[in-house]
Design an enzyme around this catalytic site. Structure first.
Site, short mmCIF file in Angstrom:
data_model
loop_
_atom_site.label_atom_id
_atom_site.label_comp_id
_atom_site.label_asym_id
_atom_site.label_seq_id
_atom_site.Cartn_x
_atom_site.Cartn_y
_atom_site.Cartn_z
N LYS A 126 0.78 -1.32 0.07
CA LYS A 126 0.02 -0.11 0.24
C LYS A 126 0.85 1.19 0.02
O LYS A 126 1.83 1.33 0.61
CB LYS A 126 -0.81 -0.03 1.12
N SER A 162 -9.73 1.32 2.76
CA SER A 162 -8.85 2.16 1.76
C SER A 162 -7.60 1.50 1.09
O SER A 162 -7.32 1.99 0.04
CB SER A 162 -8.35 3.20 2.48
N SER A 204 -9.72 -1.33 6.78
CA SER A 204 -8.97 -0.81 5.58
C SER A 204 -8.27 -2.12 4.77
O SER A 204 -7.94 -2.20 3.63
CB SER A 204 -8.19 0.33 5.42
#
Ligand code: GLN
Length: 501
Positions: A92, A167, A191
């Protein structure tokens, strides 16, 4: 041709050590596939193989892509390679990898080059795993759909008209679309687990303090953990075991001793231990009132019942439990998290890092920088957080939220003390929604109703795919265990995975 679809970490490892394939062949196959899929899915923001621009210092000896591959191959040739040696993965965009940009999906950090690597990255480098790039995410990790990324939305690989969740939507998509074998995300309120559920892969929030936060761009420091995405439970377990462990660079990291105590804790009042503990019937707690709340889709409820049936048939005891305060988790989270966000994001002021928009004086520079660098959602949360922490409101909101947070934790502890091994809930109230469907922020926040309890209580939770709805979209089912009980979680979720087939 390597069949990426059927590959798991262990299978790839076997192929590597038996010399059926080389590290270069494996990594190249993933990169080629990822690059062919990326224009449609937008899962990766940047590939680290040198084909897209690299930040300063990226060609240092230990971080040059080619050198990593050669090094991993040498470890394999030497005959004692780690299971992750030569395995391609994605990170990420809010996890620091020295010499590469880490922008947290935000205009604010668009050109920020990491000066050091996160501890989890150091560990994966030591194992010989190969990071192929950084994945897309919501602006500053705030969101449940990856629609708010500065780099545009990521598409759900199962149905590209729908969101992948967020996310960490880029990481979930990357694993689900076979663009890499595993990926890392961060989970502050769901997330990792929520996008894993929307994309039909396994995702995990580890016990708070078991994976180091050093080098993860902070959102809510009392909630954030780095967690793995994998195609199955075993893959997630391998990654978790590699990246976890005490870290002197993270003041909230759990020492080995504390983790040992937590994992060895007699779970049950009867205090059984050893093999008796292993062989006894495992108990799954079902918080009926919580699962049957308004706003949970009928299809999700039905899938939950089917999952319970699978566990019952596999010999588990199913027990109804009470979590009387769990429904307050969302309200607590949306006070505690913005408070921490407002503090953590204060460092982005145009002076120290990233984006700067110079005004006529210092105040105007601050204002223009923060207005221009952050999207709407981070700004909303900074304002909310500043408000709940301000004199006069601190006791009414922030302190009250901390008290309710404690009550939620006590609810879960009581359940585990009564002999329940894991608590079962759906992972999300619906399956993946379409782009633009949740324009009202409150309706977006509801996507986290089942995931945030783990972050608030610091308890580990795993989502695993549990079938698909009538549109072919995946359901996820979430197992939560007591702090430090990852072993229990892996055992029970692997069992579910086997039995659901
Ligand atoms: N969707 C949640 C939020 O917007 C979770 C975010 C996260 O875990 N980083 O706060």
């Amino acid at each position: 041709m390597i069949d990426l679809k059927s590959l798991t970490i262990e299978k790839a490892h076997t192929m590597l050590v038996s010399k059926e394939i080389s590290v270069n062949e494996l990594v190249s196959a993933y990169l080629e596939h990822a690059k062919s899929k990326n224009p449609e899915l937008n899962a990766f923001i940047e590939f680290f193989d040198g084909s897209s621009s690299l930040g300063e210092g990226a060609r240092e000896w230990d971080e040059g892509f080619e050198k990593q591959i050669t090094h991993a191959q040498a470890l394999i040739d030497a005959g004692n390679a780690h299971l992750l040696c030569g395995i391609p993965y994605g990170i990420k965009d809010n996890i620091l990898y020295k010499g590469h940009i880490a922008s947290a999906g935000s205009h604010m950090l668009e050109n920020y080059t990491a000066a050091y690597s996160a501890t989890v990255i150091e560990k994966l480098n030591t194992a010989g795993a190969i990071c192929i790039g950084r994945t897309n995410m919501d602006d500053a990790a705030m969101g449940s759909s990856t629609e708010s990324s500065y780099y545009g939305p990521t598409k759900n690989p199962i149905d590209p008209t729908r969101v992948p969740g967020g996310s960490s939507g880029g990481s979930a998509t990357a694993v689900a679309a076979d663009m890499c074998l595993f990926a890392l995300g961060t989970d502050t309120g769901g997330s990792v687990r929520q996008p894993a559920s929307f994309c039909g892969v396994v995702g995990m929030y580890p016990t708070y303090g078991s994976t180091s936060r050093h080098g993860a761009i902070a959102m809510g420091s009392s909630l954030d953990q780095i967690g793995p995405f994998g195609k199955n439970v075993r893959d997630a377990q391998i990654v978790f075991e590699t990246i976890s462990g005490y870290d002197t660079m993270d003041a909230t990291s759990l020492t080995d001793e504390v983790r040992k105590q937590l994992s060895g804790n007699p779970l049950h009042a009867s205090g059984e231990g050893g093999s008796a503990q292993q062989n006894r019937v495992r108990t799954v707690g079902v918080p009926r009132a919580f699962v049957e709340m308004e706003g949970i889709s009928p299809e999700v409820k039905k899938n939950f019942e089917v999952s319970l049936e699978i566990l019952k048939n596999a010999g588990y005891e199913i027990r109804d439990i009470e979590l009387p305060n769990a429904h307050l988790g969302l309200a607590v989270y949306y006070i505690v998290m913005p408070a921490e966000v407002s503090s953590n994001l204060s460092r982005y002021d145009g002076m120290k890092y990233g984006f700067r928009d110079t005004g006529k004086d210092l105040l105007e520079t601050y204002l223009k920088t923060r207005r221009g660098g952050f999207g709407v959602e981070p700004r909303r949360r900074i304002l909310l957080g500043t408000y709940v922490l301000s004199a006069g409101y601190y006791d009414a909101y922030y302190n009250k939220a901390l008290k309710v947070r404690e009550l939620i934790k006590k609810d879960f502890e009581k359940v585990f003390e009564s002999g329940v091994d894991v608590v079962l809930t759906p992972t999300t109230p619906t399956t993946a929604f379409t782009f633009g469907a949740k324009k009202d922020p409150l309706s977006m926040y509801l996507a986290d109703i089942f995931t945030i309890s783990a972050n608030l209580t610091h308890m580990p939770a795993i989502t695993i795919p549990s079938g698909s709805d009538t549109n072919g979209l995946p359901f996820g089912i979430q197992f939560t265990a007591n702090q430090g009980q990852e072993e229990t979680l892996f055992t029970i979720t692997s069992d579910f995975e086997k039995n659901k087939k």
